[in-house]
Design an enzyme around this catalytic site. Structure first.
Site, short mmCIF file in Angstrom:
data_model
loop_
_atom_site.label_atom_id
_atom_site.label_comp_id
_atom_site.label_asym_id
_atom_site.label_seq_id
_atom_site.Cartn_x
_atom_site.Cartn_y
_atom_site.Cartn_z
N GLY A 11 -12.40 -1.98 1.78
CA GLY A 11 -13.26 -2.65 0.78
C GLY A 11 -12.46 -3.70 0.03
N LYS A 12 -11.23 -3.32 -0.34
CA LYS A 12 -10.38 -4.26 -1.08
C LYS A 12 -9.94 -5.42 -0.21
CE LYS A 12 -6.85 -2.26 -3.29
NZ LYS A 12 -6.01 -1.58 -4.24
N ASP A 73 -2.48 -3.55 -7.30
CA ASP A 73 -2.78 -2.19 -7.71
C ASP A 73 -3.84 -2.33 -8.78
OD1 ASP A 73 -2.10 0.62 -7.32
OD2 ASP A 73 -1.70 0.55 -9.46
N SER A 74 -4.85 -1.50 -8.65
CA SER A 74 -5.97 -1.68 -9.58
C SER A 74 -6.52 -0.32 -9.95
CB SER A 74 -7.05 -2.52 -8.90
OG SER A 74 -7.38 -1.97 -7.65
N PHE A 158 -17.20 -0.42 -3.41
CA PHE A 158 -16.43 0.78 -3.10
C PHE A 158 -15.99 1.43 -4.41
CE2 PHE A 158 -12.15 -0.57 -4.26
CZ PHE A 158 -12.30 -1.95 -4.32
N GLY A 159 -15.29 2.54 -4.30
CA GLY A 159 -14.72 3.19 -5.49
C GLY A 159 -15.75 3.47 -6.56
N TYR A 160 -15.45 3.03 -7.77
CA TYR A 160 -16.31 3.33 -8.93
C TYR A 160 -17.43 2.31 -9.11
CZ TYR A 160 -12.44 6.46 -10.18
OH TYR A 160 -11.48 7.46 -10.16
N LYS A 181 -19.89 -10.11 -7.65
CA LYS A 181 -18.66 -9.36 -7.98
C LYS A 181 -17.42 -10.23 -7.77
CE LYS A 181 -15.95 -5.22 -7.22
NZ LYS A 181 -15.53 -4.13 -6.35
#
Ligand code: IMP
Length: 207
Positions: A11-12, A73-74, A158-160, A181
């Site tokens: 996703g990233k 890094d996120s 993705f993720g949150y 986004k």
């Protein structure tokens, strides 16, 4: 210019690729899968986003000669949870990365915070760009402010993403399109800061 994106999160990688292409079409994106038969587990034990991004970039610089390396890094920083999940965002609910469980855990912890103003949060991204010979490195931080939704909505991103409502919108990142986004995200903002460097490198300038 070949840039190796130091992440195994598809996703990233997709998001970063889309944003970089907007900066300049000449940027060629490589993912870890293009370089390694078996993608290595990259250590990320630092206590800050920048520390982890640097650790990833340096680790890969030793293993991949000739490419620029872009490491990020996120994570999600929630005020009511004293900054959690923060650098532990990917593994908030356990050692095995599980977006669904992370969301469940976070929504559970947020149950007592029912007022809108108690639900403020931001995504943070530290982005590090390292030159092929590792002589030069550049770092930038991007932030995207918003709030935590009361329930999951949307299945994009993705993720949150399904529980994060960015400032100025009434939909979650899971509901908003990737083009929205990519204009306002923490990663887009960090890359925007690095965009002059990209342009200089692409135009053969000295940086
Ligand atoms: P990293 O791969 O170590 O940087 O971990 C980042 C983690 O933070 C991801 O696994 C997600 O849980 C979360 N995260 C970071 N950026 C985003 C985003 O844009 N949307 C949703 N979750 C994100």
């Amino acid at each position: 210019m070949k840039v190796l994106i130091a992440s195994s999160n598809l996703g990233k990688v997709k998001e970063i690729g889309e944003i970089l292409k907007k900066i300049d079409k000449k940027v060629e994106i490589l993912s870890l899968k293009d370089i390694f038969d078996e993608v290595p587990d990259i250590p990320e034990n630092a206590r800050t986003f920048t520390g982890n991004a640097l650790a990833k970039a340096n680790f890969l610089a030793k293993k991949s000669a000739g490419n620029w390396i872009l490491a990020d890094d996120s994570g999600l920083v929630v005020s009511a949870l004293k900054g959690n999940p923060g650098v532990r965002s990917a593994r908030y609910a356990g050692e095995i990365k599980d977006d669904k469980k992370n969301i469940e855990k976070l929504l559970g912890e947020m149950q007592e915070f029912v007022e809108e103003e108690q639900r403020s949060a931001h995504f943070c991204c530290a982005m590090v760009l390292v030159s092929p010979n590792t002589e030069k490195s550049f770092a930038a931080i991007g932030k995207c402010k918003g709030k935590i939704a009361f329930e999951e909505k949307g299945d994009g991103g993705f993720g949150y993403d399904p529980i994060f409502i960015p400032e100025g919108y009434d939909k979650t990142f899971g509901e908003l399109s990737s083009s929205v986004k990519n204009k306002i995200s923490h990663r887009a903002k960090a890359l925007e800061i690095l965009s002059d460097i990209f342009k200089d490198v692409l135009n053969g300038g000295e940086i």
